[in-house]
Write a protein that holds these residues in place. Structure first.
Motif, PDB file in Angstrom:
ATOM      1  N   ILE A  84      64.116 -43.443 -12.888  1.00  0.00           N
ATOM      2  CA  ILE A  84      63.616 -44.031 -14.141  1.00  0.00           C
ATOM      3  C   ILE A  84      63.700 -43.009 -15.269  1.00  0.00           C
ATOM      4  O   ILE A  84      64.140 -43.338 -16.378  1.00  0.00           O
ATOM      5  CB  ILE A  84      62.186 -44.571 -13.957  1.00  0.00           C
ATOM      6  CG1 ILE A  84      62.227 -45.805 -13.051  1.00  0.00           C
ATOM      7  CG2 ILE A  84      61.545 -44.905 -15.309  1.00  0.00           C
ATOM      8  CD1 ILE A  84      60.880 -46.321 -12.613  1.00  0.00           C
ATOM      9  N   GLU A  85      63.314 -41.766 -14.995  1.00  0.00           N
ATOM     10  CA  GLU A  85      63.415 -40.712 -16.023  1.00  0.00           C
ATOM     11  C   GLU A  85      64.864 -40.521 -16.468  1.00  0.00           C
ATOM     12  O   GLU A  85      65.141 -40.347 -17.660  1.00  0.00           O
ATOM     13  CB  GLU A  85      62.842 -39.385 -15.507  1.00  0.00           C
ATOM     14  CG  GLU A  85      61.344 -39.334 -15.463  1.00  0.00           C
ATOM     15  CD  GLU A  85      60.690 -39.394 -16.839  1.00  0.00           C
ATOM     16  OE1 GLU A  85      61.318 -39.005 -17.852  1.00  0.00           O
ATOM     17  OE2 GLU A  85      59.522 -39.826 -16.900  1.00  0.00           O
ATOM     18  N   SER A  86      65.781 -40.578 -15.534  1.00  0.00           N
ATOM     19  CA  SER A  86      67.200 -40.452 -15.868  1.00  0.00           C
ATOM     20  C   SER A  86      67.652 -41.596 -16.772  1.00  0.00           C
ATOM     21  O   SER A  86      68.376 -41.383 -17.753  1.00  0.00           O
ATOM     22  CB  SER A  86      68.027 -40.432 -14.578  1.00  0.00           C
ATOM     23  OG  SER A  86      69.405 -40.510 -14.863  1.00  0.00           O
ATOM     24  N   LEU A  87      67.209 -42.801 -16.454  1.00  0.00           N
ATOM     25  CA  LEU A  87      67.559 -43.956 -17.291  1.00  0.00           C
ATOM     26  C   LEU A  87      66.933 -43.855 -18.682  1.00  0.00           C
ATOM     27  O   LEU A  87      67.573 -44.202 -19.681  1.00  0.00           O
ATOM     28  CB  LEU A  87      67.130 -45.257 -16.599  1.00  0.00           C
ATOM     29  CG  LEU A  87      67.911 -45.629 -15.347  1.00  0.00           C
ATOM     30  CD1 LEU A  87      67.264 -46.811 -14.628  1.00  0.00           C
ATOM     31  CD2 LEU A  87      69.361 -45.926 -15.682  1.00  0.00           C
ATOM     32  N   ILE A  88      65.712 -43.361 -18.745  1.00  0.00           N
ATOM     33  CA  ILE A  88      65.073 -43.155 -20.054  1.00  0.00           C
ATOM     34  C   ILE A  88      65.905 -42.196 -20.888  1.00  0.00           C
ATOM     35  O   ILE A  88      66.170 -42.453 -22.070  1.00  0.00           O
ATOM     36  CB  ILE A  88      63.629 -42.634 -19.891  1.00  0.00           C
ATOM     37  CG1 ILE A  88      62.740 -43.731 -19.298  1.00  0.00           C
ATOM     38  CG2 ILE A  88      63.070 -42.149 -21.231  1.00  0.00           C
ATOM     39  CD1 ILE A  88      61.361 -43.248 -18.847  1.00  0.00           C
ATOM     40  N   GLN A  89      66.346 -41.105 -20.295  1.00  0.00           N
ATOM     41  CA  GLN A  89      67.164 -40.125 -21.026  1.00  0.00           C
ATOM     42  C   GLN A  89      68.475 -40.736 -21.508  1.00  0.00           C
ATOM     43  O   GLN A  89      68.941 -40.423 -22.599  1.00  0.00           O
ATOM     44  CB  GLN A  89      67.435 -38.901 -20.152  1.00  0.00           C
ATOM     45  CG  GLN A  89      66.198 -38.097 -19.806  1.00  0.00           C
ATOM     46  CD  GLN A  89      65.399 -37.697 -21.032  1.00  0.00           C
ATOM     47  OE1 GLN A  89      65.939 -37.232 -22.032  1.00  0.00           O
ATOM     48  NE2 GLN A  89      64.091 -37.893 -20.961  1.00  0.00           N
ATOM     49  N   GLN A  90      69.053 -41.636 -20.718  1.00  0.00           N
ATOM     50  CA  GLN A  90      70.309 -42.277 -21.100  1.00  0.00           C
ATOM     51  C   GLN A  90      70.147 -43.210 -22.292  1.00  0.00           C
ATOM     52  O   GLN A  90      71.075 -43.378 -23.069  1.00  0.00           O
ATOM     53  CB  GLN A  90      70.871 -43.093 -19.930  1.00  0.00           C
ATOM     54  CG  GLN A  90      71.402 -42.277 -18.787  1.00  0.00           C
ATOM     55  CD  GLN A  90      71.831 -43.175 -17.637  1.00  0.00           C
ATOM     56  OE1 GLN A  90      72.210 -44.322 -17.819  1.00  0.00           O
ATOM     57  NE2 GLN A  90      71.744 -42.642 -16.419  1.00  0.00           N
ATOM     58  N   HIS A  91      68.968 -43.820 -22.434  1.00  0.00           N
ATOM     59  CA  HIS A  91      68.784 -44.872 -23.444  1.00  0.00           C
ATOM     60  C   HIS A  91      67.904 -44.487 -24.624  1.00  0.00           C
ATOM     61  O   HIS A  91      67.871 -45.203 -25.619  1.00  0.00           O
ATOM     62  CB  HIS A  91      68.197 -46.124 -22.774  1.00  0.00           C
ATOM     63  CG  HIS A  91      69.125 -46.768 -21.803  1.00  0.00           C
ATOM     64  ND1 HIS A  91      70.164 -47.571 -22.191  1.00  0.00           N
ATOM     65  CD2 HIS A  91      69.197 -46.694 -20.451  1.00  0.00           C
ATOM     66  CE1 HIS A  91      70.824 -47.989 -21.125  1.00  0.00           C
ATOM     67  NE2 HIS A  91      70.267 -47.462 -20.060  1.00  0.00           N
ATOM     68  N   ARG A  92      67.199 -43.374 -24.549  1.00  0.00           N
ATOM     69  CA  ARG A  92      66.194 -43.056 -25.570  1.00  0.00           C
ATOM     70  C   ARG A  92      66.762 -42.846 -26.961  1.00  0.00           C
ATOM     71  O   ARG A  92      66.091 -43.129 -27.953  1.00  0.00           O
ATOM     72  CB  ARG A  92      65.340 -41.878 -25.142  1.00  0.00           C
ATOM     73  CG  ARG A  92      66.095 -40.550 -25.125  1.00  0.00           C
ATOM     74  CD  ARG A  92      65.287 -39.415 -24.612  1.00  0.00           C
ATOM     75  NE  ARG A  92      64.231 -39.104 -25.561  1.00  0.00           N
ATOM     76  CZ  ARG A  92      63.238 -38.298 -25.316  1.00  0.00           C
ATOM     77  NH1 ARG A  92      63.139 -37.727 -24.148  1.00  0.00           N
ATOM     78  NH2 ARG A  92      62.349 -38.040 -26.224  1.00  0.00           N
ATOM     79  N   ASP A  93      67.972 -42.369 -27.092  1.00  0.00           N
ATOM     80  CA  ASP A  93      68.555 -42.134 -28.414  1.00  0.00           C
ATOM     81  C   ASP A  93      69.422 -43.291 -28.889  1.00  0.00           C
ATOM     82  O   ASP A  93      69.974 -43.245 -29.982  1.00  0.00           O
ATOM     83  CB  ASP A  93      69.375 -40.833 -28.406  1.00  0.00           C
ATOM     84  CG  ASP A  93      68.489 -39.615 -28.164  1.00  0.00           C
ATOM     85  OD1 ASP A  93      67.332 -39.633 -28.632  1.00  0.00           O
ATOM     86  OD2 ASP A  93      68.929 -38.679 -27.487  1.00  0.00           O
TER      87      ASP A  93
END
Length: 150
Positions: A5-14
């Motif tokens: 989930i943290e990896s996906l957050i990093q992919q989409h946050r910007d």
């Protein structure tokens, strides 16, 4: 799971409007959006937990609990309702032994009302996992238990 989930957050946050693609990515990966993911999503997107939860709970597509092994969706949009989806939903609830918005205790099946499967000219429509059925009646689709892990 949290690392993913943290990896996906990093992919989409910007990404502009990245919350929705993130929620779809999480649900695609896990089958649902776990409650414990709300706080990290909120932090990663500089939102409140209430804002993230509001998006998850607003859209019927997102689940906050794991789905059954088989997901049965019954269209509840106007065209399908006019052609008998209320009766169909009642019969399917009886056949499967589960109410709308619920997953059976054995985890075999979830029953979900949905609002448009895109088959308005062929109403009523249902979807079982990824397979869509049109012009479904209680007589034509007698007892889906065998189809649904019954």
């Amino acid at each position: 799971m949290q690392e993913h989930i943290e990896s996906l957050i990093q992919q989409h946050r910007d990404q502009a409007g990245g919350l929705m693609p993130l929620l779809h990515a999480i649900q695609d990966a896990l089958g649902y959006v776990p409650a414990e993911s709300v706080a990290p999503i909120a932090k990663g997107f500089n939102l409140s937990r209430a804002e993230v939860h509001g998006v998850i709970s607003y859209y019927h597509y997102f689940r906050s609990t794991p789905p059954g092994r088989t997901v049965v969706q019954v269209c509840r949009a106007e065209s399908c309702k006019a052609c008998g989806s209320d009766d169909l939903m009642s019969e399917i609830e009886k056949w499967l032994g589960v109410k709308a918005h619920e997953t059976r205790a054995d985890g075999a099946v979830s029953l979900e009302p949905v609002y448009c499967l895109g088959l308005c000219a062929q109403s009523p429509a249902i979807q079982i996992n990824e397979r869509v059925f049109a012009r479904v009646t209680t007589a034509r689709f007698a007892n889906p238990v065998g189809w649904c892990g019954g």
